[in-house]
Scaffold this active site. Structure first.
Site, mmCIF file in Angstrom:
data_model
loop_
_atom_site.group_PDB
_atom_site.id
_atom_site.type_symbol
_atom_site.label_atom_id
_atom_site.label_comp_id
_atom_site.label_asym_id
_atom_site.label_seq_id
_atom_site.Cartn_x
_atom_site.Cartn_y
_atom_site.Cartn_z
ATOM 1 N N HIS A 191 4.176 -3.499 -3.317
ATOM 2 C CA HIS A 191 5.179 -4.544 -3.149
ATOM 3 C C HIS A 191 6.514 -3.899 -2.852
ATOM 4 C CE1 HIS A 191 7.582 -8.123 -3.860
ATOM 5 N NE2 HIS A 191 6.464 -8.792 -3.687
ATOM 6 N N ASP A 222 -1.461 -11.383 -5.010
ATOM 7 C CA ASP A 222 -2.619 -11.734 -4.182
ATOM 8 C C ASP A 222 -3.911 -11.077 -4.645
ATOM 9 O OD1 ASP A 222 -1.144 -13.355 -2.438
ATOM 10 O OD2 ASP A 222 -0.422 -11.619 -1.352
HETATM 11 N N1 CMC Z 1 -2.560 0.698 0.334
HETATM 12 C C1 CMC Z 1 -2.316 2.004 0.636
HETATM 13 N N2 CMC Z 1 -1.083 2.536 0.765
HETATM 14 C C2 CMC Z 1 -0.055 1.715 0.573
HETATM 15 C C3 CMC Z 1 -0.218 0.344 0.259
HETATM 16 C C4 CMC Z 1 -1.528 -0.144 0.140
HETATM 17 N N3 CMC Z 1 -1.738 -1.424 -0.147
HETATM 18 N N4 CMC Z 1 0.977 -0.236 0.146
HETATM 19 C C5 CMC Z 1 1.879 0.720 0.370
HETATM 20 N N5 CMC Z 1 1.269 1.904 0.627
HETATM 21 C C6 CMC Z 1 1.920 3.212 0.872
HETATM 22 C C7 CMC Z 1 2.492 3.292 2.265
HETATM 23 O O1 CMC Z 1 1.570 3.821 3.179
HETATM 24 C C8 CMC Z 1 3.681 4.192 2.043
HETATM 25 O O2 CMC Z 1 3.195 5.514 1.917
HETATM 26 P P1 CMC Z 1 4.084 6.767 2.453
HETATM 27 O O3 CMC Z 1 5.329 6.758 1.612
HETATM 28 O O4 CMC Z 1 3.217 7.960 2.251
HETATM 29 O O5 CMC Z 1 4.364 6.486 3.897
HETATM 30 C C9 CMC Z 1 4.190 3.796 0.661
HETATM 31 O O6 CMC Z 1 3.042 3.295 -0.015
HETATM 32 C C10 CMC Z 1 5.277 2.708 0.700
HETATM 33 O O7 CMC Z 1 4.752 1.580 1.380
HETATM 34 P P2 CMC Z 1 5.512 0.750 2.514
HETATM 35 O O8 CMC Z 1 4.514 0.148 3.437
HETATM 36 O O9 CMC Z 1 6.588 1.599 3.108
HETATM 37 O O10 CMC Z 1 6.179 -0.352 1.607
HETATM 38 P P3 CMC Z 1 6.774 -1.746 2.076
HETATM 39 O O11 CMC Z 1 7.713 -2.125 1.030
HETATM 40 O O12 CMC Z 1 7.273 -1.669 3.475
HETATM 41 O O13 CMC Z 1 5.499 -2.726 2.104
HETATM 42 C C11 CMC Z 1 3.765 -4.155 1.353
HETATM 43 C C12 CMC Z 1 5.146 -3.537 1.044
HETATM 44 C C13 CMC Z 1 3.452 -5.239 0.347
HETATM 45 C C14 CMC Z 1 3.811 -4.786 2.770
HETATM 46 C C15 CMC Z 1 2.696 -3.027 1.306
HETATM 47 O O14 CMC Z 1 2.616 -2.516 -0.006
HETATM 48 C C16 CMC Z 1 1.324 -3.517 1.778
HETATM 49 O O15 CMC Z 1 1.037 -3.487 2.964
HETATM 50 N N6 CMC Z 1 0.442 -3.994 0.822
HETATM 51 C C17 CMC Z 1 -0.823 -4.598 1.194
HETATM 52 C C18 CMC Z 1 -0.602 -6.028 1.635
HETATM 53 C C19 CMC Z 1 -0.316 -6.955 0.463
HETATM 54 O O16 CMC Z 1 -0.979 -6.895 -0.563
HETATM 55 N N7 CMC Z 1 0.667 -7.846 0.656
HETATM 56 C C20 CMC Z 1 1.029 -8.854 -0.354
HETATM 57 C C21 CMC Z 1 2.381 -8.607 -0.931
HETATM 58 S S1 CMC Z 1 2.737 -9.582 -2.402
HETATM 59 C C22 CMC Z 1 2.736 -11.232 -1.931
HETATM 60 C C23 CMC Z 1 3.612 -11.572 -0.776
HETATM 61 O O17 CMC Z 1 4.720 -11.069 -0.620
HETATM 62 O O18 CMC Z 1 3.178 -12.382 0.027
#
Ligand code: CMC
Length: 427
Positions: A305, A362
């Protein structure tokens, strides 16, 4: 007031720092461009507070969420969804009389115009319910032209009630059309959640009594989704509203934003991921390994998140609820076992620990929706149903502020310098 000093070239600018209720600090950069000729560069808006707000508060480090100051755990235990909807919009918990009047007014607006059936029927049966819902909400603006002015509080209030009252009907009818069953009209003797369940699952050939366990679980899920600060869909609602678009168009934009797999669409993706692991017999260790591999697009859906660097408090509540609901409904779902195992492995894995990736809302919600009988592609519309009062409250908050200006971000242009047009025969 605290200040921050910014030095750029030979100029210095003192910027006020505003402090929020919980001690968060934000530099007010309103004068940055006019005084120093600078704009900020903030990809993903991760460091940008778009204005001040009082609807909900997320403490990402501690894993806490509150609506209008009330901890989510207390509302989840004691409240009804409509009470929370009232709280979010009007700022205070209603008295008994206020709540009854609010519930009554929502009941008065549950019907949708008969003509709207044609709208559902214009979609292919395979259409995703989020696309249908966004179109139906958008269409409401054309049915209620009397109440569209976003600056007229009374008009926005009636439109807000219509939105909260009609969304369950629109979702249920979109579903009925898809499964080729007759539409079920709202039953105003029922509470909000039970009425929705009846419109979704009843058929004229049989008597239908909403299961109180299912209705209670739905009430809980809707409460937990009701607001969540300046997330992607709420920002979309506010952005569109900032141009003085009406509330229906603004909320329709929010629905489209919510549909994305990184936002609300993740609840469907989680279940599909768990199902895929189950069907293919893939171990959770392999799934976690894939999620860590930067050359593999696979991510652990339902994990991570932008704001929470701790357990999402909603996930904590839902993990417990999943056990209780499945037990009460006597459902034995192997996907719940896979989810628990996946959580256990990921939470002990260095990659997830280092990046503070925890289960989000989720992760467990889909397992509960499935036990309640909802098809997987309805999960995200249920998120939208829950988020409706939050979108509305945030829209109303924005409109209530005289200082609200149209959102118009800048960009750092890195494209071509000016160049001369080349006639087509010389390219
Ligand atoms: N699985 C594997 N690696 C992950 C995941 C994951 N679910 N989420 C984040 N990471 C890694 C990402 O690759 C990055 O690694 P590095 O620093 O080595 O590049 C690090 O963690 C930081 O992640 P980010 O993508 O830069 O973080 P963000 O704040 O841009 O994205 C997020 C947040 C929720 C989009 C992301 O965690 C994600 O894609 N999660 C899976 C989708 C999900 O469950 N979404 C629902 C969110 S909660 C409800 C809502 O808001 O609707």
């Amino acid at each position: 007031m605290p200040e921050a000093v910014l030095r750029y070239g030979d100029k210095e600018l003192t910027l006020p720092v505003k402090i929020g209720t919980h001690g968060d600090a934000a530099i007010d950069i309103a004068k940055l461009r006019s005084e120093l000729g600078l704009v900020t560069l903030d990809g993903g808006l991760a460091n940008t507070a778009e204005g001040e707000g009082a609807v909900s508060f997320i403490d990402g480090e501690a894993g806490k969420l509150s609506y209008r100051g009330y901890p989510i755990e207390q509302l989840a235990e004691h409240s009804s969804f409509l009470e929370v909807a009232y709280l979010l919009q009007y700022g205070e918990l209603p008295t008994k009389a206020e709540l009854e009047a609010y519930e009554e007014s929502i009941r008065r607006h549950t019907l949708i115009r008969e003509d709207m059936k044609h709208l559902f029927e214009a979609f292919p049966h395979s259409a995703h319910p989020m696309q249908i819902l966004a179109s139906a909400v958008s269409a409401l603006a054309s049915y209620y032209p009397d109440a569209l002015d976003p600056l007229d509080e009374e008009a926005v209030d009636i439109s807000s009630r219509r939105l909260i009252a009609k969304t369950p009907t629109m979702i249920a009818w979109a579903y009925k059309y898809r499964v080729s069953q007759p539409y079920t009209y709202p039953d105003n003797t029922l509470d909000y959640a039970s009425n929705f369940l009846k419109m979704m699952f009843s058929v004229p050939a049989e008597e239908y009594l909403p299961d109180p366990v299912v209705a209670k679980a739905l009430n809980l899920l809707l409460i937990l989704h009701a607001d969540h600060g300046q997330n992607c869909s709420t920002s979309a609602v506010r952005l569109v509203g900032s141009s003085r678009s009406n509330i229906f168009s603004s909320v329709a934009a929010g629905i489209h934003a919510l549909a994305g797999p990184l936002h609300g669409g993740a609840n469907q993706e989680v279940l599909e991921m768990l199902q895929e692991l189950y069907d293919s017999g893939t171990s959770v260790e392999t799934a976690v390994k894939r999620a860590k591999d930067k050359n593999d697009p696979f991510r652990l859906m339902g994990f991570g998140h932008r704001v929470y660097k701790n357990f999402d408090p909603r996930a904590r509540i839902l993990k417990k609820a999943a056990d209780e609901v499945l037990d009460a409904l006597d459902v034995d779902d192997p996907l719940l076992d896979i989810a628990r195992e996946l959580e256990e492995v990921a939470l002990n894995d260095e990659y997830f620990v280092e990046r503070k990736l925890y289960p989000n809302v989720d992760f467990y919600s889909g397992i509960i929706y499935r036990a309640m009988g909802f098809p997987v592609d309805m999960f995200t519309v249920l998120f939208a149903l829950g988020r409706m009062p939050g979108w509305i409250a945030q829209f109303r908050e924005l409109m209530s502020k005289p200082e609200t200006r149209i959102f118009r971000p800048r960009q750092l242009y890195v494209g071509y310098d000016y160049r001369d047009y080349v006639p087509i025969d010389r390219r």
